[in-house]
Design an enzyme around this catalytic site. Sequence first.
Site, PDB file in Angstrom:
ATOM      1  N   ASP A  96       3.870  -1.916  -2.761  1.00 12.81           N
ATOM      2  CA  ASP A  96       3.527  -0.670  -2.066  1.00 12.81           C
ATOM      3  C   ASP A  96       4.782   0.127  -1.737  1.00 12.81           C
ATOM      4  O   ASP A  96       4.784   1.360  -1.804  1.00 12.81           O
ATOM      5  CB  ASP A  96       2.741  -0.958  -0.780  1.00 12.81           C
ATOM      6  CG  ASP A  96       2.364   0.347  -0.087  1.00 12.81           C
ATOM      7  OD1 ASP A  96       1.621   1.133  -0.710  1.00 12.81           O
ATOM      8  OD2 ASP A  96       2.827   0.608   1.035  1.00 12.81           O
ATOM      9  N   HIS A 153      -5.480  -0.120  12.496  1.00 10.46           N
ATOM     10  CA  HIS A 153      -4.607   0.741  11.705  1.00 10.46           C
ATOM     11  C   HIS A 153      -5.134   2.161  11.734  1.00 10.46           C
ATOM     12  O   HIS A 153      -6.299   2.416  11.467  1.00 10.46           O
ATOM     13  CB  HIS A 153      -4.546   0.260  10.250  1.00 10.46           C
ATOM     14  CG  HIS A 153      -3.645   1.119   9.423  1.00 10.46           C
ATOM     15  ND1 HIS A 153      -2.286   0.915   9.333  1.00 10.46           N
ATOM     16  CD2 HIS A 153      -3.910   2.216   8.678  1.00 10.46           C
ATOM     17  CE1 HIS A 153      -1.755   1.834   8.568  1.00 10.46           C
ATOM     18  NE2 HIS A 153      -2.715   2.648   8.150  1.00 10.46           N
TER      19      HIS A 153
HETATM   20  N1  URA Z   1      -0.541   5.200   4.801  1.00 11.49           N
HETATM   21  C1  URA Z   1      -0.201   4.216   3.939  1.00 11.49           C
HETATM   22  O1  URA Z   1       0.262   3.154   4.353  1.00 11.49           O
HETATM   23  N2  URA Z   1      -0.393   4.410   2.613  1.00 11.49           N
HETATM   24  C2  URA Z   1      -0.903   5.556   2.110  1.00 11.49           C
HETATM   25  O2  URA Z   1      -1.064   5.666   0.922  1.00 11.49           O
HETATM   26  C3  URA Z   1      -1.246   6.591   3.014  1.00 11.49           C
HETATM   27  C4  URA Z   1      -1.056   6.367   4.372  1.00 11.49           C
END
Ligand code: URA
Length: 432
Positions: free
Chosen positions: A161, A82
Amino acid sequence: MRMVDLIEKKKEGFVHTQEEIHFIIDGYVHERIPDYQMSAWMMAVCFQGLNKEETAWLTEEMMYSGDILDLSSIQGVKVDKHSTGGVGDKTSLVLGPMVGACHVPVAKMSGRGLGHTGGTLDKLESIPGFQIQITQDDFIKQVNDCHFSIIGQNANLVPADQKMYALRDVTGTVACIPLIASSIMSKKLAAGTDAILLDVKYGDGAFMKTKEDARLLAQTMIDIGTSLGKDTRAVISDMSQPLGNAIGNTLEVKEAIAALNGQSPDDLLELCLQSASYMLLQAHITNSLEKAREMLEEVIKNKKALNIFAQMVKAQGGSEEYIFNPELFEKAKEVIAVKSPREGYIKDLKAKPLGIVSMKLGGGRETKDDCIDYSVGLILNKKIGDFVQIDEPLVYVHTNSGLSEELKTTIINAYTISTKYVEKRKQVDEIV
Ligand code: URA
């Protein structure tokens, strides 16, 4: 428990219990806690922080807010990579096939670009026919068959999220290490991977502006991954200038294909080789970094990595001829050279304004509903440490709508040119 008391508690710098974190995240996902209270709490977190345990509990709560992918029917140790995002970052398109060609399954879920940073999915969709939504069964089959697949994130992966990120975006609460770390790690962990390699970027084009902050973010994510039993490591890499020479969807895919043909810009190749070497170690393919690097160099030389990329494109409905003959990609109507107003060494090259120019040409989204023009973007002719003559091109702009004086000035101002010699930059700074 009352949310207002928990906001006060964090505002005063006290530490939450696991039950309190559960109350906050579960309440927010199930709409018992409104946006305004959640924003107030996240702002308190920005100022007061979260300790290691609170951050791990937050990540776990977020991770279990939706589906957890079961990738156990994929053979081998699955290692996900990532990147915290940047300008010109096409590493997944190069490193994924390289690692896959060394028999490590790469089952990757990626996102779209927003603002000045590009997204891997948009880049892949510039390949005619390419599908980013396939069923979970097809995803698993494909990774078992060709060791590589990149798909769009499942809509029910970490809904906490999705809600929190949208709120952070409009409440000035994005740049906060525990919130970024839990956001990224909850998605990686829910996506069913066995090990994680993080590419944490710092500099003008990245969320973290300094190496120290990047190191802190990396360590926070490693602590989360380790506490949940996953081998998690990080490379800290430079995003003070764009990665490689291409910015823009088709242009970046073509640069990735060139890299898989052994013609990569040095910075892109170095980042891919170093990151991928660690992924081979994490997958227990070898325990020697030198051996890993040799294996990766070999799969570029013998075109195995290129063939895996083509195989993935074909399996996901795309035209594999484009991979073997990138001249087929649709080109922008015009290529305009932006020339240097003076001679000297490139001392600084700001990534963010160049990402914004590419977005304004139509290559990215200002809002999430904007459409993308895949063919536009920039090719950098000069990067930090290069010498430029007066009137020599700094950048070639690929455009379907000309180039305004404003954008031209933005490009020129992104460069700082010095009469003194400037050394080229190292791409990877350290491994955590
Ligand atoms: N990328 C993400 O997935 N979340 C964040 O808070 C910042 C970058």
